[in-house]
Scaffold this motif. Structure first.
Motif, PDB file in Angstrom:
ATOM      1  N   TYR A 286     -38.493 -49.930 134.641  1.00 45.26           N
ATOM      2  CA  TYR A 286     -39.432 -51.001 134.957  1.00 45.26           C
ATOM      3  C   TYR A 286     -39.092 -52.353 134.312  1.00 45.26           C
ATOM      4  O   TYR A 286     -39.741 -53.345 134.599  1.00 45.26           O
ATOM      5  CB  TYR A 286     -40.844 -50.583 134.532  1.00 45.26           C
ATOM      6  N   VAL A 287     -38.088 -52.354 133.454  1.00 48.43           N
ATOM      7  CA  VAL A 287     -37.736 -53.568 132.718  1.00 48.43           C
ATOM      8  C   VAL A 287     -36.399 -54.094 133.214  1.00 48.43           C
ATOM      9  O   VAL A 287     -35.435 -53.330 133.351  1.00 48.43           O
ATOM     10  CB  VAL A 287     -37.645 -53.278 131.198  1.00 48.43           C
ATOM     11  N   ILE A 288     -36.341 -55.406 133.468  1.00 48.67           N
ATOM     12  CA  ILE A 288     -35.080 -56.035 133.859  1.00 48.67           C
ATOM     13  C   ILE A 288     -34.794 -57.204 132.916  1.00 48.67           C
ATOM     14  O   ILE A 288     -35.692 -57.971 132.568  1.00 48.67           O
ATOM     15  CB  ILE A 288     -35.119 -56.499 135.337  1.00 48.67           C
ATOM     16  N   PHE A 289     -33.564 -57.273 132.469  1.00 47.65           N
ATOM     17  CA  PHE A 289     -33.092 -58.373 131.632  1.00 47.65           C
ATOM     18  C   PHE A 289     -32.389 -59.351 132.565  1.00 47.65           C
ATOM     19  O   PHE A 289     -31.608 -58.924 133.426  1.00 47.65           O
ATOM     20  CB  PHE A 289     -32.131 -57.849 130.562  1.00 47.65           C
ATOM     21  N   LEU A 290     -32.645 -60.640 132.407  1.00 47.50           N
ATOM     22  CA  LEU A 290     -32.048 -61.585 133.340  1.00 47.50           C
ATOM     23  C   LEU A 290     -31.695 -62.906 132.695  1.00 47.50           C
ATOM     24  O   LEU A 290     -32.271 -63.299 131.685  1.00 47.50           O
ATOM     25  CB  LEU A 290     -32.972 -61.817 134.539  1.00 47.50           C
TER      26      LEU A 290
ATOM     27  N   SER B 169     -52.340 -47.496 132.826  1.00 47.03           N
ATOM     28  CA  SER B 169     -51.336 -46.696 133.529  1.00 47.03           C
ATOM     29  C   SER B 169     -49.939 -47.295 133.371  1.00 47.03           C
ATOM     30  O   SER B 169     -48.953 -46.573 133.199  1.00 47.03           O
ATOM     31  CB  SER B 169     -51.692 -46.583 135.016  1.00 47.03           C
ATOM     32  N   MET B 170     -49.830 -48.637 133.405  1.00 48.81           N
ATOM     33  CA  MET B 170     -48.537 -49.293 133.240  1.00 48.81           C
ATOM     34  C   MET B 170     -48.046 -49.169 131.798  1.00 48.81           C
ATOM     35  O   MET B 170     -46.856 -48.990 131.556  1.00 48.81           O
ATOM     36  CB  MET B 170     -48.638 -50.764 133.651  1.00 48.81           C
ATOM     37  N   ILE B 171     -48.967 -49.219 130.849  1.00 46.91           N
ATOM     38  CA  ILE B 171     -48.582 -49.060 129.438  1.00 46.91           C
ATOM     39  C   ILE B 171     -47.945 -47.697 129.229  1.00 46.91           C
ATOM     40  O   ILE B 171     -46.898 -47.572 128.589  1.00 46.91           O
ATOM     41  CB  ILE B 171     -49.806 -49.248 128.505  1.00 46.91           C
TER      42      ILE B 171
ATOM     43  N   LEU C 256     -41.303 -65.560 145.557  1.00 45.49           N
ATOM     44  CA  LEU C 256     -41.084 -64.496 144.572  1.00 45.49           C
ATOM     45  C   LEU C 256     -42.311 -64.356 143.674  1.00 45.49           C
ATOM     46  O   LEU C 256     -42.705 -65.309 143.008  1.00 45.49           O
ATOM     47  CB  LEU C 256     -39.860 -64.833 143.717  1.00 45.49           C
ATOM     48  N   PRO C 257     -42.936 -63.184 143.653  1.00 49.40           N
ATOM     49  CA  PRO C 257     -44.114 -63.020 142.787  1.00 49.40           C
ATOM     50  C   PRO C 257     -43.710 -63.025 141.312  1.00 49.40           C
ATOM     51  O   PRO C 257     -42.616 -62.568 140.966  1.00 49.40           O
ATOM     52  CB  PRO C 257     -44.685 -61.658 143.195  1.00 49.40           C
ATOM     53  N   PRO C 258     -44.571 -63.547 140.445  1.00 45.14           N
ATOM     54  CA  PRO C 258     -44.244 -63.542 139.017  1.00 45.14           C
ATOM     55  C   PRO C 258     -44.275 -62.110 138.484  1.00 45.14           C
ATOM     56  O   PRO C 258     -44.907 -61.232 139.071  1.00 45.14           O
ATOM     57  CB  PRO C 258     -45.355 -64.387 138.391  1.00 45.14           C
ATOM     58  N   PRO C 259     -43.598 -61.869 137.372  1.00 46.42           N
ATOM     59  CA  PRO C 259     -43.632 -60.519 136.799  1.00 46.42           C
ATOM     60  C   PRO C 259     -45.014 -60.216 136.228  1.00 46.42           C
ATOM     61  O   PRO C 259     -45.769 -61.136 135.899  1.00 46.42           O
ATOM     62  CB  PRO C 259     -42.586 -60.602 135.680  1.00 46.42           C
ATOM     63  N   LEU C 260     -45.308 -58.945 136.104  1.00 48.20           N
ATOM     64  CA  LEU C 260     -46.548 -58.529 135.446  1.00 48.20           C
ATOM     65  C   LEU C 260     -46.512 -58.945 133.975  1.00 48.20           C
ATOM     66  O   LEU C 260     -47.514 -59.350 133.394  1.00 48.20           O
ATOM     67  CB  LEU C 260     -46.687 -57.008 135.577  1.00 48.20           C
ATOM     68  N   LEU C 261     -45.318 -58.864 133.387  1.00 41.79           N
ATOM     69  CA  LEU C 261     -45.122 -59.270 131.999  1.00 41.79           C
ATOM     70  C   LEU C 261     -43.755 -59.932 131.878  1.00 41.79           C
ATOM     71  O   LEU C 261     -42.754 -59.377 132.326  1.00 41.79           O
ATOM     72  CB  LEU C 261     -45.193 -58.037 131.072  1.00 41.79           C
TER      73      LEU C 261
ATOM     74  N   MET D 251     -39.184 -49.604 123.278  1.00 41.68           N
ATOM     75  CA  MET D 251     -38.371 -50.784 123.498  1.00 41.68           C
ATOM     76  C   MET D 251     -39.222 -52.050 123.463  1.00 41.68           C
ATOM     77  O   MET D 251     -38.831 -53.062 122.919  1.00 41.68           O
ATOM     78  CB  MET D 251     -37.660 -50.688 124.854  1.00 41.68           C
ATOM     79  N   ILE D 252     -40.415 -52.015 124.070  1.00 37.88           N
ATOM     80  CA  ILE D 252     -41.288 -53.192 124.110  1.00 37.88           C
ATOM     81  C   ILE D 252     -42.317 -53.086 122.990  1.00 37.88           C
ATOM     82  O   ILE D 252     -43.021 -52.080 122.893  1.00 37.88           O
ATOM     83  CB  ILE D 252     -42.000 -53.300 125.470  1.00 37.88           C
ATOM     84  N   PRO D 253     -42.438 -54.114 122.153  1.00 36.88           N
ATOM     85  CA  PRO D 253     -43.456 -54.073 121.088  1.00 36.88           C
ATOM     86  C   PRO D 253     -44.852 -53.829 121.673  1.00 36.88           C
ATOM     87  O   PRO D 253     -45.221 -54.412 122.693  1.00 36.88           O
ATOM     88  CB  PRO D 253     -43.351 -55.469 120.453  1.00 36.88           C
ATOM     89  N   ASP D 254     -45.622 -52.970 121.019  1.00 37.24           N
ATOM     90  CA  ASP D 254     -46.925 -52.549 121.535  1.00 37.24           C
ATOM     91  C   ASP D 254     -47.865 -53.709 121.810  1.00 37.24           C
ATOM     92  O   ASP D 254     -48.599 -53.691 122.804  1.00 37.24           O
ATOM     93  CB  ASP D 254     -47.589 -51.574 120.559  1.00 37.24           C
ATOM     94  N   PHE D 255     -47.879 -54.731 120.949  1.00 37.22           N
ATOM     95  CA  PHE D 255     -48.867 -55.783 121.144  1.00 37.22           C
ATOM     96  C   PHE D 255     -48.614 -56.570 122.434  1.00 37.22           C
ATOM     97  O   PHE D 255     -49.531 -57.152 122.992  1.00 37.22           O
ATOM     98  CB  PHE D 255     -48.945 -56.726 119.928  1.00 37.22           C
ATOM     99  N   LEU D 256     -47.372 -56.543 122.938  1.00 43.14           N
ATOM    100  CA  LEU D 256     -47.079 -57.229 124.197  1.00 43.14           C
ATOM    101  C   LEU D 256     -47.620 -56.451 125.400  1.00 43.14           C
ATOM    102  O   LEU D 256     -47.825 -57.007 126.466  1.00 43.14           O
ATOM    103  CB  LEU D 256     -45.574 -57.437 124.364  1.00 43.14           C
ATOM    104  N   LEU D 257     -47.850 -55.169 125.196  1.00 46.70           N
ATOM    105  CA  LEU D 257     -48.351 -54.328 126.282  1.00 46.70           C
ATOM    106  C   LEU D 257     -49.868 -54.370 126.402  1.00 46.70           C
ATOM    107  O   LEU D 257     -50.427 -53.904 127.386  1.00 46.70           O
ATOM    108  CB  LEU D 257     -47.910 -52.878 126.065  1.00 46.70           C
TER     109      LEU D 257
END
Length: 197
Positions: free
Chosen positions: A25-29, A13-15, A96-101, A1-7
Protein backbone atom coordinates in the motif's frame (compact mmCIF):
# COMPACT_ATOMS: atom_id res chain seq x y z
CA UNK A 1 7.55 0.91 8.64
CA UNK A 2 5.18 3.89 9.16
CA UNK A 3 5.35 5.64 12.55
CA UNK A 4 2.11 5.00 14.46
CA UNK A 5 1.23 8.64 15.05
CA UNK A 6 1.05 9.21 11.27
CA UNK A 7 -1.57 6.49 11.01
CA UNK A 8 -3.84 8.01 13.66
CA UNK A 9 -6.05 9.92 11.20
CA UNK A 10 -6.71 6.89 8.98
CA UNK A 11 -9.67 4.49 9.18
CA UNK A 12 -9.02 1.57 11.54
CA UNK A 13 -9.24 -0.97 8.71
CA UNK A 14 -6.49 0.86 6.78
CA UNK A 15 -4.32 1.11 9.90
CA UNK A 16 -4.50 -2.68 10.35
CA UNK A 17 -3.63 -3.26 6.69
CA UNK A 18 -0.68 -0.86 6.81
CA UNK A 19 0.68 -2.50 9.96
CA UNK A 20 0.29 -6.01 8.55
CA UNK A 21 1.35 -5.44 4.94
CA UNK A 22 2.74 -1.94 4.27
CA UNK A 23 4.55 -3.09 1.12
CA UNK A 24 1.28 -3.51 -0.73
CA UNK A 25 0.00 0.00 0.00
CA UNK A 26 3.01 2.31 0.24
CA UNK A 27 4.80 3.87 -2.74
CA UNK A 28 8.01 5.89 -2.61
CA UNK A 29 8.27 8.50 -5.34
CA UNK A 30 10.40 11.29 -6.73
CA UNK A 31 10.07 13.39 -9.85
CA UNK A 32 12.57 15.12 -12.12
CA UNK A 33 11.46 18.19 -14.07
CA UNK A 34 12.55 20.58 -16.80
CA UNK A 35 12.91 23.33 -14.17
CA UNK A 36 11.37 24.74 -11.00
CA UNK A 37 8.17 26.30 -12.38
CA UNK A 38 5.19 23.97 -12.47
CA UNK A 39 3.46 26.45 -14.83
CA UNK A 40 6.28 26.46 -17.41
CA UNK A 41 8.24 23.24 -16.80
CA UNK A 42 7.01 19.70 -17.22
CA UNK A 43 7.78 16.44 -15.43
CA UNK A 44 10.53 14.50 -17.20
CA UNK A 45 10.72 11.43 -14.92
CA UNK A 46 8.39 10.02 -12.30
CA UNK A 47 10.35 7.42 -10.37
CA UNK A 48 8.56 5.01 -8.05
CA UNK A 49 9.48 2.20 -5.68
CA UNK A 50 6.67 -0.16 -4.76
CA UNK A 51 6.84 -3.74 -3.52
CA UNK A 52 10.63 -3.52 -3.69
CA UNK A 53 10.72 -2.66 -7.40
CA UNK A 54 11.82 0.58 -9.05
CA UNK A 55 9.73 1.73 -11.97
CA UNK A 56 10.29 4.89 -14.04
CA UNK A 57 7.71 6.76 -16.07
CA UNK A 58 9.44 8.99 -18.61
CA UNK A 59 8.12 11.88 -20.71
CA UNK A 60 7.82 10.85 -24.33
CA UNK A 61 7.66 7.17 -23.39
CA UNK A 62 5.20 6.19 -20.68
CA UNK A 63 4.70 9.18 -18.34
CA UNK A 64 0.91 9.06 -18.79
CA UNK A 65 0.81 5.62 -17.17
CA UNK A 66 2.46 7.02 -14.05
CA UNK A 67 -0.71 8.65 -12.75
CA UNK A 68 -2.65 5.38 -12.97
CA UNK A 69 0.17 3.57 -11.18
CA UNK A 70 0.30 6.16 -8.36
CA UNK A 71 -3.46 6.08 -7.90
CA UNK A 72 -3.27 2.40 -6.91
CA UNK A 73 -1.37 3.27 -3.71
CA UNK A 74 -3.04 5.08 -0.79
CA UNK A 75 0.23 6.08 0.94
CA UNK A 76 2.90 8.16 -0.82
CA UNK A 77 6.35 8.84 0.63
CA UNK A 78 8.46 11.71 -0.71
CA UNK A 79 11.25 14.01 0.34
CA UNK A 80 10.12 17.61 -0.11
CA UNK A 81 7.04 16.43 -1.96
CA UNK A 82 4.68 18.89 -0.25
CA UNK A 83 6.38 21.85 -1.91
CA UNK A 84 7.67 20.19 -5.11
CA UNK A 85 6.53 16.72 -6.26
CA UNK A 86 2.83 16.94 -5.40
CA UNK A 87 2.21 20.42 -6.91
CA UNK A 88 3.90 19.29 -10.15
CA UNK A 89 1.87 16.08 -10.18
CA UNK A 90 -1.38 18.01 -9.61
CA UNK A 91 -0.51 20.40 -12.45
CA UNK A 92 0.35 17.55 -14.85
CA UNK A 93 -2.40 15.13 -13.79
CA UNK A 94 -5.34 17.20 -12.47
CA UNK A 95 -7.61 14.14 -12.27
CA UNK A 96 -5.15 12.21 -10.09
CA UNK A 97 -6.72 11.77 -6.64
CA UNK A 98 -4.54 12.76 -3.68
CA UNK A 99 -3.15 9.97 -1.50
CA UNK A 100 -4.95 8.96 1.66
CA UNK A 101 -1.69 9.73 3.46
CA UNK A 102 1.36 11.62 2.19
CA UNK A 103 4.51 11.33 4.30
CA UNK A 104 7.02 14.07 3.54
CA UNK A 105 10.33 12.92 5.01
CA UNK A 106 11.75 16.43 4.84
CA UNK A 107 9.17 17.56 7.40
CA UNK A 108 9.58 14.44 9.49
CA UNK A 109 13.35 14.87 9.76
CA UNK A 110 12.96 18.54 10.60
CA UNK A 111 10.80 17.45 13.53
CA UNK A 112 13.64 15.19 14.61
CA UNK A 113 16.05 18.14 14.53
CA UNK A 114 17.75 17.50 11.17
CA UNK A 115 18.16 20.22 8.57
CA UNK A 116 19.26 19.98 4.97
CA UNK A 117 18.20 18.14 1.87
CA UNK A 118 18.02 14.50 0.89
CA UNK A 119 21.68 14.22 -0.12
CA UNK A 120 22.85 15.64 3.21
CA UNK A 121 20.75 13.11 5.14
CA UNK A 122 21.97 10.26 2.94
CA UNK A 123 25.58 11.18 3.74
CA UNK A 124 24.85 11.56 7.43
CA UNK A 125 23.34 8.07 7.63
CA UNK A 126 25.80 6.33 5.31
CA UNK A 127 23.54 5.77 2.30
CA UNK A 128 25.77 5.31 -0.76
CA UNK A 129 25.18 6.70 -4.25
CA UNK A 130 26.76 5.99 -7.61
CA UNK A 131 25.62 9.47 -8.67
CA UNK A 132 27.23 11.26 -5.74
CA UNK A 133 27.72 14.94 -6.52
CA UNK A 134 24.84 15.18 -9.00
CA UNK A 135 22.07 17.66 -8.16
CA UNK A 136 18.60 18.48 -9.41
CA UNK A 137 20.16 21.05 -11.73
CA UNK A 138 22.33 18.29 -13.24
CA UNK A 139 19.15 16.26 -13.75
CA UNK A 140 17.70 19.13 -15.82
CA UNK A 141 20.88 19.30 -17.93
CA UNK A 142 20.90 15.52 -18.46
CA UNK A 143 17.32 15.72 -19.73
CA UNK A 144 18.25 18.58 -22.06
CA UNK A 145 21.12 16.49 -23.48
CA UNK A 146 18.75 13.61 -24.04
CA UNK A 147 16.18 15.82 -25.78
CA UNK A 148 18.71 17.75 -27.88
CA UNK A 149 21.17 15.02 -28.82
CA UNK A 150 19.29 11.79 -28.04
CA UNK A 151 22.22 10.99 -25.76
CA UNK A 152 21.27 7.62 -24.28
CA UNK A 153 24.08 7.81 -21.71
CA UNK A 154 22.56 11.06 -20.40
CA UNK A 155 19.13 9.45 -20.09
CA UNK A 156 20.59 6.40 -18.31
CA UNK A 157 22.45 8.69 -15.90
CA UNK A 158 19.27 10.65 -15.21
CA UNK A 159 17.34 7.45 -14.49
CA UNK A 160 20.10 6.19 -12.19
CA UNK A 161 20.05 9.51 -10.32
CA UNK A 162 16.28 9.29 -9.93
CA UNK A 163 16.43 5.64 -8.90
CA UNK A 164 18.87 6.46 -6.11
CA UNK A 165 16.66 9.32 -4.92
CA UNK A 166 13.68 6.97 -4.71
CA UNK A 167 15.52 3.93 -3.33
CA UNK A 168 16.96 5.87 -0.39
CA UNK A 169 13.54 7.04 0.80
CA UNK A 170 12.65 3.66 2.32
CA UNK A 171 15.68 3.35 4.62
CA UNK A 172 15.18 6.98 5.64
CA UNK A 173 11.55 6.27 6.55
CA UNK A 174 12.57 3.18 8.51
CA UNK A 175 15.32 5.09 10.34
CA UNK A 176 12.88 7.89 11.22
CA UNK A 177 10.45 5.29 12.55
CA UNK A 178 13.12 3.86 14.85
CA UNK A 179 14.14 7.32 16.03
CA UNK A 180 10.52 8.22 16.74
CA UNK A 181 9.94 5.27 19.08
CA UNK A 182 10.81 7.48 22.06
CA UNK A 183 8.75 10.43 20.91
CA UNK A 184 5.06 11.06 21.27
CA UNK A 185 2.90 12.88 18.77
CA UNK A 186 2.66 15.79 21.19
CA UNK A 187 6.46 16.09 21.44
CA UNK A 188 6.71 16.24 17.66
CA UNK A 189 3.82 18.61 17.08
CA UNK A 190 5.25 21.04 19.62
CA UNK A 191 8.29 21.46 17.37
CA UNK A 192 6.19 23.15 14.64
CA UNK A 193 5.38 22.48 10.99
CA UNK A 194 3.55 19.68 9.23
CA UNK A 195 4.80 16.12 9.09
CA UNK A 196 2.47 14.69 6.52
CA UNK A 197 1.37 16.71 3.53
Amino acid sequence: MIPDFLLAELPESMIRVLRDNPEGYVIFLDIETEGLSRERNGITVLGTMARGRYRAFVAGFNLEKGAEFLAAYPVWVTFGGTRFDLPFLRARFPALPPPLLHIDLEHLYRRLGYRGGLKKLEERFGLVRNTRGLTGYDAVKLWQRWKRERDRAALRRLLLYNREDVTNLKPLLERAGRMLKGFTERNLRSRGGAIAG
